[in-house]
Design a protein around this motif. Structure first.
Motif, short mmCIF file in Angstrom:
data_model
loop_
_atom_site.label_atom_id
_atom_site.label_comp_id
_atom_site.label_asym_id
_atom_site.label_seq_id
_atom_site.Cartn_x
_atom_site.Cartn_y
_atom_site.Cartn_z
N PHE A 122 0.83 -1.20 0.00
CA PHE A 122 0.00 0.00 0.00
C PHE A 122 0.87 1.25 0.00
N ALA A 123 1.87 1.31 0.89
CA ALA A 123 2.72 2.49 1.00
C ALA A 123 3.50 2.73 -0.29
N SER A 124 4.06 1.66 -0.84
CA SER A 124 4.79 1.77 -2.10
C SER A 124 3.86 2.19 -3.23
N GLY A 125 2.66 1.61 -3.26
CA GLY A 125 1.68 1.94 -4.29
C GLY A 125 1.27 3.40 -4.25
N MET A 126 1.10 3.95 -3.04
CA MET A 126 0.74 5.36 -2.91
C MET A 126 1.88 6.25 -3.39
N ALA A 127 3.09 5.96 -2.95
CA ALA A 127 4.23 6.81 -3.28
C ALA A 127 4.50 6.84 -4.78
N VAL A 128 4.48 5.67 -5.42
CA VAL A 128 4.74 5.64 -6.87
C VAL A 128 3.48 5.99 -7.66
#
Length: 407
Positions: free
Chosen positions: A138-144
Motif C-alpha cells: 500500500f505504501a509503495s503503491g501510494m508513493a509511486v
C-alpha cells in the motif's frame, strides 16, 4: 506503538506518507515535459531535436543518480536527502525558465532536475515502505502512484499557463510551485527510528530482521532474478508510454484529440494499478501478484496485436497501464521482503537499474520493429514474450524464497 527507542518522539507515519507523496508527485512532473518542449523550441528558435536531448539527459541522469540516492539515504537520512532533492527539482525547472542557450537547458532540466529525481524518488518510496512494514504494498503503491498520475495535473496546468504566458515564464511558475510544495512538506519526512514497529505488528523472521548489504545482495542469486524480472516486466509499459499516440493511430486510427485523451486514460489506469495491486500484494503475496500481472499483460499484448477498434485499443491500454503500475508498486516491497529494510535504499536503487535499461529497450525495440516490419504488431508479441519471461523469473525467485524459509 513500540518504544524501544528511548523517548524519541515518533512521527505520524500517515503524515510522513502524505509528505512523501507530495514530493513524488512533483517528481512525476517529468511526464509533462512534452507539454513544454515544442513551445520551448519555437519560442527560443532552437532545433526541436536538440531540445528533446534535454529529456534524454534527464532520464539518463535519473538512472545514474538513483544509485547515488540510495547510498546517500543510508548516510544522510531521508529528511536531509528529500529536502535537498526537492529544492534541486524546483530550481531545475525554475532555472530552465532563464536558460538562454542549449547548454544551459541541458544543465538545468537535464542535469540539475535529473539529479534531484534520482536523489529523491527511490529514497522516498523506500522511506514510505519503512514506515509501513505491515502494509508495504500500500505504501509503495501510494508513493509511486501519485508520481504516475502527476501528468494528469501538471500537463493541463502547463497548457493553461502556456495560453497566458510565454514558455519561459511557464517554466518559472511550475518550478516555483514545485519548490514551494517541497519546502512545505519535505521538512517532516524522516525514516522511523531503528527497531520501530507499528503497535501489534510482529516482523517475520527473515532478512527483515537484519538486512543484507548491497555487496551481500549481489552474492544472492535472487537479486539477479528480481533485476531481470523488473527489466522484462517494464518493457511493455514503457513501450506503450513512448509510442501510445503513434500506436493508436496505426492500430485504431485515433485522432489527435483521442490521443490526448489516451494519455489521461493511461495515467489513470497506471495509478489504479499502483494503488490497488500494491495494496493487494500485502494480503495475496507480492510474487503471486507480479506473476498474475505478467501473464495477464502477455495476453493483453497478444490481444493488442490484433486490436482494430478504438474501444478494443483503449481496453488493452487500460489493462497494460494497470499491469505496469501494479508491477512498479510491488518492487520496493519485494526488495525489502527479500533483502531486509535496513539497506533497502541502496538495494532497491540497484534493482531499479533494470527499469532504467527497460526504458531504453522498450521504446527503441518498438521503433526498430516498426521500421523493419512496417507494423507494431510484432512489437506487441515481443512485449508478450518479455512478460512471460518476467513471470517465469519471478516464479523462480518466489520458490527460492520459500526454500530459504524452510531452512
Amino acid at each position: 506503538m513500540s518504544f524501544s527507542m528511548n523517548e524519541k518522539k515518533i512521527k505520524n507515519r500517515w503524515l510522513v506518507l502524505f509528505c512523501i507523496c507530495c514530493n513524488t508527485f512533483c517528481f512525476g512532473g517529468v511526464y509533462a515535459w512534452s507539454a513544454f518542449s515544442g513551445g520551448l523550441a519555437e519560442y527560443m528558435g532552437w532545433d526541436y531535436g536538440r531540445v528533446t536531448v534535454a529529456y534524454s539527459i534527464m532520464l539518463m541522469t535519473i538512472a545514474v543518480m538513483g544509485l547515488a540516492g540510495g547510498a546517500l539515504l543510508q548516510r544522510f537520512g531521508a529528511r536531509r536527502l528529500m529536502m535537498a532533492a526537492g529544492v534541486m527539482w524546483g530550481l531545475g525547472w525554475l532555472s530552465t525558465g532563464f536558460a538562454g542557450s542549449i547548454p544551459a537547458l541541458y544543465a538545468s532540466i537535464g542535469l540539475l532536475a535529473g539529479c534531484a529525481s534520482g536523489f529523491g524518488y527511490n529514497p522516498g518510496v523506500v522511506t514510505a515502505v519503512k514506515w509501513f512494514p505491515d502494509r508495504k504494498g500500500f505504501a509503495s503503491g501510494m508513493a509511486v502512484g501519485v508520481c504516475g498520475v502527476a501528468s494528469l495535473i501538471v500537463a493541463p496546468f502547463a497548457n493553461f499557463l502556456l495560453t497566458r504566458f510565454d514558455v519561459m515564464t511557464a517554466f518559472r511558475i511550475v518550478g516555483g510551485c514545485f519548490l514551494f510544495i517541497s519546502l512545505a512538506t519535505s521538512w517532516y519526512i524522516d525514516g522511523p527510528p531503528e527497531g520501530w514497529l507499528p503497535e501489534g505488528f510482529q516482523a517475520p523472521k527473515t532478512a527483515e530482521s537484519t538486512g543484507k548489504t548491497w555487496r551481500e545482495m549481489l552474492g544472492d542469486p535472487r537479486f539477479y532474478l528480481l533485476w531481470a524480472t523488473l527489466l522484462c516486466a517494464s518493457v511493455a509499459g514503457l513501450m506503450l508510454i513512448g509510442h501510445a499516440s503513434m500506436i493508436g493511430r496505426e492500430v485504431a486510427g485515433i485522432t489527435a484529440g483521442q490521443a490526448a485523451l489516451l494519455v489521461g486514460i493511461m495515467a489513470a489506469a497506471n495509478f489504479c494499478g499502483r494503488l490497488v495491486l500494491g495494496s493487494l500484494s500485502d494480503c495475496l503475496g507480492r510474487h503471486r501478484i507480479v506473476i498474475s500481472v505478467m501473464i495477464t499483460g502477455a495476453l493483453d499484448m497478444v490481444f493488442l496485436s490484433r486490436a482494430e477498434s478504438f474501444a478494443g485499443f483503449v481496453a488493452a491500454i487500460v489493462i497494460a497501464g494497470v499491469c505496469f503500475g501494479g508491477t512498479l508498486a510491488t518492487f520496493s516491497a519485494i526488495s525489502s521482503d527479500t533483502f531486509g529494510s535496513k539497506y533497502n535504499g541502496i538495494n532497491y536503487s540497484i534493482i531499479f537499474t533494470g527499469y532504467g535499461i527497460a526504458s531504453i529497450v522498450g521504446p527503441n525495440a518498438a521503433t526498430w520493429i516498426k521500421n523493419s516490419s512496417g507494423s507494431y504488431s510484432k512489437a506487441f508479441l515481443f512485449a508478450a514474450v518479455c512478460s512471460i519471461l518476467a513471470a517465469g523469473l519471478c516464479m523462480a525467485a518466489g520458490r527460492m524464497n520459500r526454500k530459504m524459509e524452510v531452512k
